[in-house]
Design a protein around this motif. Structure first.
Motif, PDB file in Angstrom:
ATOM      1  N   ASP A   7       0.832  -1.208   0.000  1.00 15.10           N
ATOM      2  CA  ASP A   7       0.000   0.000   0.000  1.00 15.10           C
ATOM      3  C   ASP A   7       0.871   1.265   0.000  1.00 15.10           C
ATOM      4  N   LYS A  29      -2.922   0.127   9.308  1.00 18.43           N
ATOM      5  CA  LYS A  29      -4.035  -0.388   8.521  1.00 18.43           C
ATOM      6  C   LYS A  29      -3.647  -1.266   7.341  1.00 18.43           C
ATOM      7  N   ASN A  85      -3.174  -3.863  -0.652  1.00 21.34           N
ATOM      8  CA  ASN A  85      -4.157  -4.443   0.257  1.00 21.34           C
ATOM      9  C   ASN A  85      -5.368  -3.523   0.347  1.00 21.34           C
ATOM     10  N   THR A  86      -5.307  -2.541   1.229  1.00 20.12           N
ATOM     11  CA  THR A  86      -6.482  -1.675   1.416  1.00 20.12           C
ATOM     12  C   THR A  86      -6.753  -0.790   0.208  1.00 20.12           C
ATOM     13  N   GLN A  92     -10.624  -5.745  -1.623  1.00 20.90           N
ATOM     14  CA  GLN A  92     -11.728  -5.481  -0.699  1.00 20.90           C
ATOM     15  C   GLN A  92     -12.957  -6.289  -1.075  1.00 20.90           C
ATOM     16  N   SER A 309     -15.022  -0.040   7.344  1.00 26.63           N
ATOM     17  CA  SER A 309     -13.607   0.153   7.651  1.00 26.63           C
ATOM     18  C   SER A 309     -13.080  -1.108   8.323  1.00 26.63           C
ATOM     19  N   ILE A 310     -11.794  -1.274   8.260  1.00 22.58           N
ATOM     20  CA  ILE A 310     -11.215  -2.511   8.779  1.00 22.58           C
ATOM     21  C   ILE A 310     -10.938  -2.352  10.257  1.00 22.58           C
ATOM     22  N   HIS A 312      -8.560  -2.722  12.905  1.00 24.30           N
ATOM     23  CA  HIS A 312      -7.126  -2.933  12.968  1.00 24.30           C
ATOM     24  C   HIS A 312      -6.736  -3.402  14.334  1.00 24.30           C
TER      25      HIS A 312
END
Lengths: 322, 192, 427
Positions: A7, A29, A85-86, A92, A309-310, A312
């Motif tokens: 990322d 994150k 990733n994000t 996602q 949202s993830i 974390h």
């Protein structure tokens, strides 16, 4: 040392490091969720697919992207690798799909599940779950089984991560349970009528990411978020004796291993410490243990989080979403 | 709607003594020697086939524990394997197990009708055994005989181009078959 | 195009016996390879031949061999994948039953090229009778010094063992096969590492399909270059097609690659047309896991060119309008066939055969099967069709092994080409 970018954040890691480990080194994150990988259990990982990431550049030498999303927990870093990733929509979406798969047969019985509040599946669902279910079919139902007087098995909640099997294989002398049958009828079981009793079997509870394996001595005693986790230790001939004592006032409700920011225990503990030492006089209480994860357990609610949202696992890294 | 109840149950170790004959044991040891030292677990599938055939027709806990002992394995490793593969039976089956293919190619050329006919003819459902203990009926997925479907296996012997009439004949022939006529070579005899 | 180089001896009486096979020129290629060529030369011929994996993926065999870790000091293994379980596929069974010595000859040459001293044939347990046939052939070959120590007086020694599976389609996946061969559950391994580096017993290993390995014998016999001139473009040589379904002449046919699909279906030399004079509705050309194509798209590509039996032509048009040659399991459906029921049937197969290790396949195959069961049994909702497409998409590419794709493709393609039929079922 190998250079990897996750990322857009660059880090140098030793050869043999996986993408997930590299992401954990960066922290925050970019860390993918892990439901089956457990760094302290050899051979774990690759199965749940919730840590899928996109490799947009294989390495400095071979710059081609990898054709499919890869499990970050079991894909070693190559020098010059670029990972998303994000920031990848595809990742996602795939993760949402994985969460849906993990939930279609899950009983969603969090209100009566002892794992609620410290459940990896709950966290993952909060981040990626859908508002509504798309299934109309009845959910998978296993007969409820006791595996000994200390551990309760709720097979309906199991996500087949294999962690408990690996823990039993690697921590106990003769594993007495395993993964039986196959496909969507696969189950954790002892196969024959028997009790699991080994000095370290209780660790199966700690490594279980969901409420499939729970502590029978703590059953329905309290919701975890009403308890104060305290670092405690004692002299123990079988294990290091360093634990987390979950207390209400001066009463110890349960003992677990000390879990780190990724939900993994720092050390495995023995059954004597876990199940038999519930008196405050058995322990030297060191002080409050900060739970470094952004979950219900850390404050009775998911703080600052909006849907999508993830969660974390690292304290303070969840950025409030606008 | 299909129900989604998993019907596995826990088994009981009866501690009955089971053992291969000396001749079979020799064969088992020769099978083990086909794999490198310390890799005797590799012989598990062939040995389980032989055990199922020669020690009661299915893999009871006692039989699996015996195999675990022979191959120096944790019995749990044997249970894990035995429950994975569809050719291993965990419960008593009839003398003849009729395994009818109902996968795609066999289904479009009459496999489902053949299956239904056997149910009607023997008055049993899939998974059941006739009261006289002669026949157990099972639906199986692709047997690799799609060109000569509908296909069926009886105790691992192939029967192809099945029709309602044909299976009746197969069943009746099996009823008449005496021990002396025997069946084709067993698992142990397959190996040199 | 009826060129037979694999099955040319198949109908000779008694060909299963060593003596008859030898008398008809069998083992000449083995002799040529071992006595006149170096292992590197044998491999070079295989590379030159353009031979591609016949198990389904179509990966160039010589290239796969070149990945083998030759620096390792550990033993190397060759494993023959005879776990033929893909619905519609029964060519390897035919080949092994008719010509066990052809396979053994191919194994000798391949092992020689790869520097392998122990080779296992992993055969599906349902083919129990073939275990005996192969073991007998191995014993005969050994007696005649084509196996065992110092073969034909050279320094090359080789043992071949037959290893039965026990009922698990997933063991056709090469790493699941290796797990099974090690006596474990057939759970595919997470890759990397690949078998070429860490395969059987963590040693460098090559896994190839029966037909691929058998083809090495004619490749060496006629030379790689000659072989490469057979076939069409990058699809060199011949291919065994196993034809089944609603046709007049189901069976195993050896075709030279490049044969038009239309000829294959309608010619009396092959399938002999659709049974009972019915119309062709659809074909699954490469085993149940490849996309199904409606009659117009199997006979001609969307660009209007005749569809040929080659890796490239069958894939022409991608998944929008094409399919794959796969394993050559050619399933033909006539006008009466119900695509919905057939899709449900095949999905039930994949649900039954999923090892259960990874979430998308374990849960996804079961979910698709239950939705299709509902549709087939009159309980479908219109939204189920798009739901199926979404579930298939969420499985595809996200699993440990290709079984996930294999389960997703038939569903996605059936809806792509026969959506109306699904809708009619639901209405």
């Amino acid at each position: 040392m190998l250079k990897v970018t996750i990322d857009n954040i660059e880090i140098r890691v030793e050869e043999g490091t996986t993408i997930l480990q590299a992401a954990r080194m960066i922290g925050g994150k970019v860390v993918p969720p892990a439901m089956c990988y457990y760094s302290k259990l050899k051979g774990s990982g690759g199965k749940c697919r919730s840590c899928l990431v996109k490799v947009v550049k294989g390495s400095a030498k071979d710059t081609r992207p990898m054709p499919k999303l890869v499990a970050s927990c079991s894909t070693p870093v190559q020098d010059g690798m670029v990972v998303e990733n994000t920031i990848s929509e595809e990742v996602q979406e795939a993760r949402k799909g994985v969460v849906e798969f993990l939930l279609i047969n899950h009983p969603l019985d969090c209100p009566v599940c002892d794992q609620a509040g410290e459940c990896d599946l709950q966290d993952l669902s909060f981040g990626f779950g859908m508002e509504e279910t798309s299934t109309v079919e009845p959910r998978r139902e296993y007969p409820v089984v006791d595996i000994g007087k200390l551990i309760k098995l709720h097979m309906n909640r199991c996500i087949h991560c294999y962690r408990c099997v690996l823990a039993a294989e690697q921590l106990t002398k003769k594993r007495a349970h395993g993964m039986l049958y196959r496909g969507d009828t696969m189950e954790i079981s002892t196969f024959i009528q028997t009790a699991i009793d080994s000095d370290f079997s209780g660790n199966m509870i700690d490594v279980c990411p969901v409420g499939a394996l729970t502590d029978r001595t703590f059953r329905f005693k309290s919701r975890v978020w009403f308890l104060n986790p305290m670092n405690a230790h004692r002299e123990c001939s079988k294990c290091g004796g360093r634990v987390t004592a979950w207390m209400f006032g001066n009463e110890i409700y349960r003992i677990t291993g000390r879990k780190d920011q990724f939900g993994e225990v720092e050390e495995f503990i023995c059954n004597e410490c876990r199940f038999e030492k519930k008196d405050i006089n058995d322990w030297v209480i060191e002080g409050e243990r900060k739970i470094k994860r952004q979950s219900v357990i850390s404050g009775n609610h998911y703080e600052h989080l909006k849907k999508g949202s993830i969660i974390h696992p690292i304290e303070g890294t969840t950025e409030p979403q606008e | 709607m299909q129900d989604n109840k998993i019907k596995h149950h826990l088994f009981v170790r009866e501690n009955k003594s089971v053992a291969f004959s000396g001749k079979t044991l020799e064969k088992v040891n020769s099978l083990i020697s086909r794999y490198p030292e310390g890799r005797q677990k590799s012989a598990l599938l062939p040995v389980l086939h032989i055990a199922q055939e020669e020690l009661g027709g299915y893999l009871s806990v006692d039989v699996m524990d015996y195999v675990a002992l022979l191959l120096n394995l944790n019995p749990m490793e044997v249970y894990e394997v035995a429950t994975f593969y569809s050719m291993f039976y965990l419960e008593q089956v009839g003398k003849y197990v009729l395994e009818v293919c109902h996968t795609g190619p066999c289904a479009i050329c009459g496999g489902e009708e053949v299956l239904q006919h056997i149910k009607d003819y023997l008055h049993i459902d899939t998974g059941e055994t006739t009261p006289d203990g002669m026949f157990t009926l099972k639906e199986v997925e692709c047997l690799g005989a799609c060109g000569s479907g509908p296909s069926m296996q009886v105790n691992t012997e192939f029967y192809e181009h099945m029709t309602a009439k044909q299976v009746e004949k197969v069943i009746e022939d099996l009823r008449q078959k005496t021990e002396e006529e025997g069946s084709s070579k067993g698992w142990a005899e397959q190996f040199s | 195009m009826g060129r037979a180089i694999l099955l040319d001896k198949a109908n000779i009486p008694g060909i299963r016996a060593f003596g008859v096979y030898r008398a008809h020129g069998g083992y000449n290629a083995a002799g040529k390879g071992l006595l006149e060529m170096t292992p590197a030369q044998v491999q070079q011929e295989v590379i030159k031949s353009g031979l591609r994996g016949r198990g389904g993926a179509g990966f160039p065999t010589g290239l796969k061999w070149s990945f083998l870790d030759r620096k390792s000091t550990r033993p190397r293994y060759l494993v023959c994948n005879a776990d033929e379980s893909e619905p519609g596929t029964f060519k390897d069974r035919y080949l092994m039953e008719k010509l066990p010595h052809l396979l053994i000859e191919g194994l000798i040459l391949s092992s020689y090229a790869l520097g392998v001293r122990t080779c296992y044939i992993y055969i599906r347990g349902e083919f129990k009778y073939l275990v005996g046939i192969l073991e007998t052939a191995i014993r005969e070959a050994k007696k005649n010094n084509y196996l065992g120590e110092k073969i034909l007086g050279t320094d090359f020694s080789l043992e071949i063992y037959v290893h039965p599976g026990a009922g698990a389609y997933i063991c056709g996946e090469e790493t699941a096969l290796l797990e099974s061969l090690e006596g474990k559950r057939g759970n595919p391994r997470i890759k990397p590492p690949f078998p070429a580096y860490k395969g059987l017993y963590d040693c460098p290993t090559v896994v190839n399909n029966v037909e691929t390995l058998a083809a090495v014998a004619p490749v060496i016999g006629m030379g790689g270059e000659t072989y490469s001139k057979l076939g069409f473009g990058k699809s060199t040589g011949t291919k065994l097609m196993s034809a089944c379904g609603n046709i007049n002449k189901p069976g195993v046919y050896e075709i030279e690659m490049g044969l038009p699909v239309e000829d294959f279906i309608y010619s009396d030399e092959y399938c002999g047309g659709i049974k009972n004079g019915k119309m062709l509705k659809a074909v699954i050309p490469g085993g149940s896991s490849v996309p199904i194509l409606p009659a117009d798209l199997i006979l001609n590509t969307s660009r209007g060119e005749a569809r040929l039996l080659t890796y490239e032509s069958l894939a022409e048009g991608g998944f929008e309008s094409g399919s794959m040659l796969g394993s050559g399991g050619f399933i033909v459906y006539d006008e009466d066939a119900c695509i919905v029921r057939n899709t449900w049937n095949l999905t039930r197969f994949y649900r039954h055969e999923s090892c259960g290790q990874c979430s998308p396949c374990r849960e996804g195959t079961g979910w698709m099967e239950r939705i299709l069961y509902r549709i087939e049994h009159g309980k479908g909702r219109m939204s189920d069709i798009d739901l199926l497409v979404r579930v298939a998409k969420n499985i595809e590419g996200n699993t440990i092994c290709p079984l996930g794709d294999a389960a997703a493709w038939p569903v996605a393609s059936a809806i792509r080409h026969f959506r109306g039929e699904f809708e009619a079922h639901i209405k």
